[in-house]
Scaffold this motif. Structure first.
Motif, short mmCIF file in Angstrom:
data_model
loop_
_atom_site.label_atom_id
_atom_site.label_comp_id
_atom_site.label_asym_id
_atom_site.label_seq_id
_atom_site.Cartn_x
_atom_site.Cartn_y
_atom_site.Cartn_z
N GLY A 175 0.80 -1.22 0.00
CA GLY A 175 0.00 0.00 0.00
C GLY A 175 0.82 1.26 0.00
O GLY A 175 2.03 1.19 0.14
N PRO A 176 0.26 2.40 -0.24
CA PRO A 176 -1.18 2.67 -0.30
C PRO A 176 -1.81 2.10 -1.58
O PRO A 176 -1.15 1.97 -2.60
CB PRO A 176 -1.27 4.19 -0.28
CG PRO A 176 0.06 4.67 -0.73
CD PRO A 176 1.04 3.62 -0.36
N ASN A 177 -3.09 1.74 -1.46
CA ASN A 177 -3.80 1.07 -2.55
C ASN A 177 -5.08 1.81 -2.89
O ASN A 177 -5.65 2.52 -2.08
CB ASN A 177 -4.18 -0.36 -2.13
CG ASN A 177 -2.96 -1.18 -1.78
OD1 ASN A 177 -2.10 -1.39 -2.62
ND2 ASN A 177 -2.89 -1.61 -0.54
N ASP A 178 -5.52 1.58 -4.13
CA ASP A 178 -6.84 2.02 -4.58
C ASP A 178 -7.51 0.77 -5.12
O ASP A 178 -7.27 0.38 -6.27
CB ASP A 178 -6.72 3.09 -5.65
CG ASP A 178 -8.08 3.61 -6.11
OD1 ASP A 178 -9.08 3.34 -5.42
OD2 ASP A 178 -8.14 4.28 -7.16
N GLY A 179 -8.28 0.10 -4.28
CA GLY A 179 -8.87 -1.18 -4.67
C GLY A 179 -7.77 -2.22 -4.81
O GLY A 179 -7.00 -2.47 -3.90
N ASP A 180 -7.69 -2.82 -5.99
CA ASP A 180 -6.67 -3.85 -6.26
C ASP A 180 -5.38 -3.28 -6.81
O ASP A 180 -4.48 -4.04 -7.18
CB ASP A 180 -7.22 -4.87 -7.26
CG ASP A 180 -8.31 -5.74 -6.66
OD1 ASP A 180 -8.34 -5.85 -5.41
OD2 ASP A 180 -9.11 -6.32 -7.42
#
Length: 170
Positions: free
Chosen positions: A47-52
């Motif tokens: 991460g950081p993530n946005d969904g997958d």
């Protein structure tokens, strides 16, 4: 001589927007995870993530501490010296990404421990088995990873003439 020893590494970086651009391009962001930076996590999936999808970060700090020990060596013909063939040892990796430039939250730190086994000759090939100690929401974990580490480095400086250095095995 073949010796056991500690391998340490540290990496820090900041990528900031430039010119009229209000953002840092995806290709200029920092990522963690994979066989060379933060083992125990999938390649670029910390991460950081946005969904997958991993967003990467504009600020990064990461490091490793690894003990390397020769597991197998062979004699070099015509000498009393030996050549390392296979080595292994435990490691501890850590890292943190900040979404924005110059902004890190150490509560987002990730860490992993594991074992690394490496063939050094004839082809540098490293197998890693890593287990996260600290992970975060959306991180993609991966116990096994490998790396073929045939590296070619070029560096040149122009003083009174051009120097070029090539290192085939690093």
């Amino acid at each position: 001589d073949i010796r056991s020893g500690m391998n340490t590494g540290f990496h820090a970086g900041v990528s900031d927007a430039y010119g009229e651009t209000p953002f840092v391009p995806y290709s200029e962001r920092f990522f963690l995870g994979g066989s060379s930076r933060l083992r125990g996590f999938r390649f670029r999936r910390v991460g950081p993530n946005d969904g997958d999808y991993s967003l990467g970060g504009e600020t990064v700090i990461s490091g490793t501490l690894e003990y390397r020990r020769t597991l197998f060596s062979s004699p070099l013909a015509g000498t009393t010296r030996r050549q390392e063939i296979f080595r292994g040892g435990p490691f501890l990796d850590f890292g943190v990404l900040g979404v924005d430039a110059w902004d890190l939250d150490l509560d987002d730190m990730r860490a992993s421990i594991g074992i690394s086994l490496g063939l050094t000759s004839p082809i540098p090939l490293v197998f890693n088995f890593g287990w996260p100690l600290m992970d975060g929401e959306g991180d993609d974990l991966q116990v096994f990873s490998f790396r073929v580490s045939l590296s070619i480095y070029f560096s040149a400086s122009l003083t009174s003439f051009l120097h070029c250095r090539v290192t085939l095995f690093h």
